[in-house]
Design an enzyme around this catalytic site. Structure first.
Site, PDB file in Angstrom:
ATOM      1  CG  HIS A  57     157.070  56.275 -62.166  1.00 15.02           C
ATOM      2  ND1 HIS A  57     158.373  55.758 -62.174  1.00 15.02           N
ATOM      3  CD2 HIS A  57     157.254  57.232 -62.846  1.00 15.02           C
ATOM      4  CE1 HIS A  57     159.295  56.644 -62.866  1.00 15.02           C
ATOM      5  NE2 HIS A  57     158.450  57.656 -63.273  1.00 15.02           N
ATOM      6  CG  ASP A 107     152.562  62.868 -66.815  1.00 14.92           C
ATOM      7  OD1 ASP A 107     153.260  63.991 -67.239  1.00 14.92           O
ATOM      8  OD2 ASP A 107     153.294  61.805 -67.113  1.00 14.92           O
TER       9      ASP A 107
END
Ligand code: CMC
Length: 431
Positions: free
Chosen positions: A308, A365
């Site tokens: 991320h 996710d």
């Protein structure tokens, strides 16, 4: 004395810049006067160091793994709130009173249908169309079907009406696009059902097969939507703000955001994760092979659902989702081999020096697809579920931007590295 930064070029001070300090102590150097004063611009590909605005919506600390909407930790919202209440919190800045919430909820019912003519749109798409293509087209088309809602200077009431209309209609559009893809008649929204059950009913019931709502599935989907509801200046939200900064209407701005979300590095990652896990399963389940492949830059392969831009510690959303996925599968008595592969892949990656050194952890996710599969949502609809969840965040940011009198049109600069000036050459003289 407020903190100040100075910019020096070749040892010469060219500019003093104010330092802007956020509520939680985050600091930014305000370089608004840099180009006008010095002629220089900053170069920051991917905007890894650039703040595009001040915002009071979401706070996120990537090192500590903190995420709060309007100051409230997402852990508390996931446990105690509903998606509609969280949407109201994000858009209006405070938790609603009972009366405000009742009004907000009944407006959802009022706006849940889509224009009958819009239904013809579904027939124009091939049955193989990706639902994100349908969704972005349908949301943009709403500006044609509800033209009275788009005004040059929308009032607060106009914005409120479009906001609730979008939040409510998006789930109807998504469910209709699914029904179209499987060749079944549309199921209309029901006034007696809450947001999530209403969506599931439109997706999965039919005239001869009523859908039996499963409490655990409703709860898991509600949590998923709340956790996706906002994430400050991510790629799709920045897109919504950038498009909206030209005073494009809210439908057009959000349609652009949906397109940005579609990519596998952003909201399309939930679909890509399941495709990756399926591939690992089909190839015998050896996760170490895939960890090795992700480390090999030549392979072009990345572990989907890992890493991320902001989180350099556990993504707090992933922690909750992993726990929810476990709970849901246990309660529904589902044994999904992909969950086992996902856990083994996570263990292997978190022990690997490559992932440790780069602080790459599972993101939102990584486990969300396991929940969506258990509920019966088809794979191609996964990014669409992200879009339904992100809708309140996009609306809140568009509203914040449009209501801020200091907002300017978004227009970055570049450093030109193309050809120097040269003359046009007639086609018969070209070599
Ligand atoms: N697998 C393998 N290596 C990775 C991965 C990954 N998933 N993610 C980052 N890296 C490596 C990358 O190769 C680079 O290595 P090096 O320093 O040796 O060049 C380093 O880690 C830093 O990566 P980056 O690409 O500079 O990081 P970024 O902040 O630009 O990208 C990201 C963030 C999410 C796009 C990226 O981590 C990624 O591609 N992840 C996989 C896709 C994914 O799961 N996306 C969902 C994000 S969360 C949902 C949302 O969008 O809100």
């Amino acid at each position: 004395m407020p903190e100040q930064a100075s910019i020096h070029i070749d040892d010469k001070k060219v500019l003093d810049c104010p330092v802007v300090v956020g509520t939680e102590g985050d600091k930014a150097i305000d370089i608004a006067k840099l180009r006008g004063t010095t002629g220089y611009i900053t170069l920051d590909p991917g905007f890894g160091n650039t703040g595009s605005c001040k915002s009071a919506i979401t706070f996120l600390d990537g090192d500590k793994g903190i995420l709060r909407y309007r100051g409230i930790p997402i852990e508390q919202l996931a446990e105690k709130s509903t998606f509609i209440e969280t949407s109201s919190l994000l858009i209006y800045g405070k938790l609603p009173t009972q009366k405000e919430l009742d009004n907000f909820s009944s407006a959802f019912n009022e706006h849940s249908m889509i224009h009958e003519d819009m239904k013809n749109f579904f027939d124009a798409f091939p049955s193989t169309a990706h639902p994100m293509a349908i969704l972005s087209a349908m949301i943009c088309s709403m500006s044609a079907y509800y033209p009275d809602m788009i005004k040059e200077n929308p009032s607060k009431e106009d914005i409120d009406r479009i906001a609730v209309q979008l939040l409510s209609k998006v789930r109807t559009i998504c469910a209709f696009s699914y029904k179209k893809s499987i060749g079944e008649p549309f199921v209309y929204p029901r006034h007696d059902l809450m947001y999530v059950p209403n969506f599931l009913n439109m997706m999965f019931s039919s005239s001869n097969r009523p859908y039996k709502l499963v409490d655990e599935a409703v709860e898991a989907l509600k949590v998923l939507l709340i956790l996706h509801a906002d994430h400050e200046q991510n790629c799709s939200t920045s897109t919504v703000r950038l498009v909206g900064s030209s005073h494009a209407n809210l439908y057009a701005s959000i349609s652009a955001g949906i397109c940005a979300l579609w990519g596998p590095l952003h909201g399309g990652a939930n679909q890509a994760v399941i495709e990756m896990l399926e591939e690992i399963k089909a190839n015998g389940g050896d996760v170490s092979q895939y960890v090795q492949k992700a480390k090999d830059k030549q392979s072009g392969f990345r572990l989907m659902g890992f890493g991320h831009r902001v989180y350099k510690n556990f993504d707090p959303r992933a922690k909750i989702i992993k726990q929810k996925a476990d709970e849901l599968l246990r309660k529904m008595g589902i044994n999904d081999p992909l969950l086992d592969i996902a856990k083994r892949l996570e263990d292997a990656a978190l022990k690997d020096e490559y992932f440790v050194a780069r602080k790459l952890y599972p993101n939102v996710d990584f486990y969300s697809g396991i929940i969506l599969r258990a509920i019966g949502i088809p794979l191609k609809m996964f990014p669409v579920m992200f879009a339904i969840g992100r809708m309140p965040g996009w609306i809140a940011h568009w509203k914040e931007m449009i209501e801020d009198p200091t907002t300017k049109i978004g227009r970055p600069f570049q450093v030109y590295v193309g050809s120097p000036a040269r003359d046009y050459v007639a086609i018969d003289k070209r070599t």
